[in-house]
Design an enzyme around this catalytic site. Structure first.
Site, PDB file in Angstrom:
ATOM      1  N   GLY A  49      12.183   0.976   1.970  1.00  0.00           N
ATOM      2  CA  GLY A  49      12.199   0.078   0.831  1.00  0.00           C
ATOM      3  C   GLY A  49      10.973   0.208  -0.058  1.00  0.00           C
ATOM      4  CG  ASP A  50       7.347  -0.319   1.800  1.00  0.00           C
ATOM      5  OD1 ASP A  50       7.870  -1.420   1.543  1.00  0.00           O
ATOM      6  OD2 ASP A  50       6.804  -0.061   2.887  1.00  0.00           O
TER       7      ASP A  50
ATOM      8  CB  ALA B 291       7.555   3.366   4.101  1.00  0.00           C
TER       9      ALA B 291
ATOM     10  CE  LYS C  72      15.676  -2.345  -1.882  1.00  0.00           C
ATOM     11  NZ  LYS C  72      14.298  -2.161  -1.350  1.00  0.00           N
TER      12      LYS C  72
ATOM     13  CG  LEU D 254      -1.970   1.124   1.345  1.00  0.00           C
ATOM     14  CD1 LEU D 254      -1.417   2.376   1.968  1.00  0.00           C
ATOM     15  CD2 LEU D 254      -2.647   1.453   0.007  1.00  0.00           C
ATOM     16  CG  ASN D 255       3.569   1.794   3.203  1.00  0.00           C
ATOM     17  OD1 ASN D 255       2.493   2.216   3.622  1.00  0.00           O
ATOM     18  ND2 ASN D 255       4.377   1.065   3.947  1.00  0.00           N
TER      19      ASN D 255
ATOM     20  CE1 TYR E 266       3.240  -0.322  10.585  1.00  0.00           C
ATOM     21  CE2 TYR E 266       1.196  -0.881   9.464  1.00  0.00           C
ATOM     22  CZ  TYR E 266       2.317  -0.081   9.591  1.00  0.00           C
ATOM     23  OH  TYR E 266       2.521   0.955   8.711  1.00  0.00           O
TER      24      TYR E 266
END
Length: 314
Positions: A254-255, A252, A221, A31-32, A84
Site C-alpha cells: 500500500g505504501d 509496503a 483498493k 517513510l516507505n 517492528y
C-alpha cells in the site's frame, strides 16, 4: 520543483531470514512512501523524531542516500526508534509485531521545535500522512497537527491521507472513526482500502465505504486485485495487472501504491492512470522481502501505469 512532506514514524525492521534468523533494516509506512517517491523523482522530506543513538544515525544516513530530505527530523536525547518484526505466511501475507510505546517519533507534537516544523508544512505542495501517523500522537497532538494541515491547505498545499489502519494503535474503534472522519474532511486525496476500512465500518460495501470519504479525489483498493478511483464525483474501476513472480511479502504494498499514485498525479497523470501506476509498483514490491526493495528491482518510470504487465528493471 514540486515538494512533498511525508509525516510519520520509521522503525527498526526485523524480517525473516534463513534458519530462524532475522535481518535488520528500517521501515514505516510513510517513510516507505517517501523512499519510493524519491526513487520516482519527487523531491520529498521526511518529518519525524528520532533518538541520538547509532541506529537513528544509520536511518538518517540511509534516508539521505535514498534522496529523502532529513532537515525536518527532530533528534531527541536519550530516546530510541521503535522496532517492528515481520512474520509472513506461505502466501506472503504479513503480520507485524511492534515495540514502540516509548519511541522518539511519538513525541513529535510535544517538542520545542514542533511549531516551527508544523509551520513548515505550508511550504510544501503535498503533505502526506497516514492513519498510523495519527495513531501515534495524543488527542492534543492530533488537534495541533490538523490545525497545521488546515493552514497548509490555505497556502495551497494538498493533503493526501492514507487509511493504513492498525487496530492496536487505537484505544477503541469509536476514537478511530472520529479521527478518520476528521482526516477525510481535511484531505484533498484519500488513498483507502477495503482492508483498512471494513474493521471500522463493518458490513459496508465498496460504494458505502467510498461514500464516507467526502473529498473530490479518492482511491479505494479492493480485496481483489483492483481499485475504484473516484474523481469529481465520477467513479471508475481499475484492474491490477497479474503479478508474474511469486509473492514473497506484502509489506509496503500500500505504501508503494501511494507513492506511485502521488508521483503520477504530480507529473500530470489522470487519476485512473495514476492508480495503474500504483498497482504496477505494488505488484513489484510484493515480490521482495521487506518494505524497501532493491534499487535494481524498481520498475522503469516509463512503465508505471502502462497497460502491459509491469516488470522490474534489471
Amino acid at each position: 520543483m514540486t515538494r512533498v512532506a511525508s509525516i510519520g514514524e520509521c522503525m527498526i525492521e526485523l524480517k525473516q531470514a534463513e534458519n530462524g534468523l532475522y535481518s535488520r533494516g528500517y521501515g514505516g509506512d510513510t517513510l516507505n512512501t517517501a523512499v519510493y517517491l524519491a526513487r520516482l523523482g519527487i523531491e520529498v522530506d521526511y518529518i519525524t523524531a528520532l533518538g541520538d543513538d547509532p541506529m537513528s544515525d544509520e536511518m538518517i544516513a540511509g534516508w539521505a542516500a535514498e534522496g529523502v530530505g532529513t532537515s525536518r527530523v527532530a533528534r531527541l536525547n536519550g530516546k530510541l526508534p521503535g522496532i517492528y518484526l515481520i512474520k509472513t505466511d506461505d502466501a506472503g501475507e504479513r503480520r507485524f509485531f511492534h515495540w514502540r510505546e516509548s519511541a522518539a517519533a511519538r513525541s513529535l507534537m510535544d517538542l520545542p521545535e514542533t511549531d516551527d516544523i508544523l509551520d513548515s508544512l505550508s511550504t510544501y505542495d503535498v503533505v502526506y500522512l497516514s492513519a498510523i501517523t495519527l495513531s501515534i500522537y495524543s488527542a492534543a497532538g492530533r488537534t495541533k497537527l490538523f490545525g497545521a494541515l488546515r493552514r497548509a491547505r490555505e497556502h495551497g498545499a494538498h493533503i493526501a491521507f492514507d487509511t493504513n489502519f492498525r487496530v492496536r494503535g487505537w484505544p477503541d474503534l469509536d476514537v478511530a472513526r472520529a479521527v478518520f472522519a476528521q482526516a477525510f474532511a481535511e484531505s484533498d486525496i484519500v488513498l483507502a482500502s477495503s482492508e483498512d476500512l471494513l474493521p471500522l465500518y463493518a458490513g459496508d460495501n465498496d460504494d458505502q465505504l467510498l461514500a464516507r470519504i467526502p473529498c473530490r479525489e479518492a482511491v479505494l483498493k479492493l480485496l481483489k486485485p483492483a481499485s475504484i478511483v473516484r474523481f469529481e464525483g465520477v467513479a471508475k474501476a481499475v484492474r491490477a495487472e497479474p503479478v508474474t513472480q511469486p509473492v514473497l511479502d506484502t509489506t509496503a504494498a500500500g505504501d508503494s501504491f501511494s507513492a506511485a499514485y502521488i508521483a503520477a498525479r504530480l507529473v500530470g497523470a489522470e487519476p485512473v492512470e495514476a492508480a495503474r501506476a500504483g498497482h504496477c509498483l505494488a505488484g513489484v514490491v510484493v515480490c521482495y522481502a521487506g518494505a524497501i526493495i532493491p534499487r535494481s528491482a524498481m520498475p522503469a518510470t516509463a512503465s508505471l501505469g502502462a497497460s502491459s504487465t509491469c516488470k522490474a528493471s534489471r
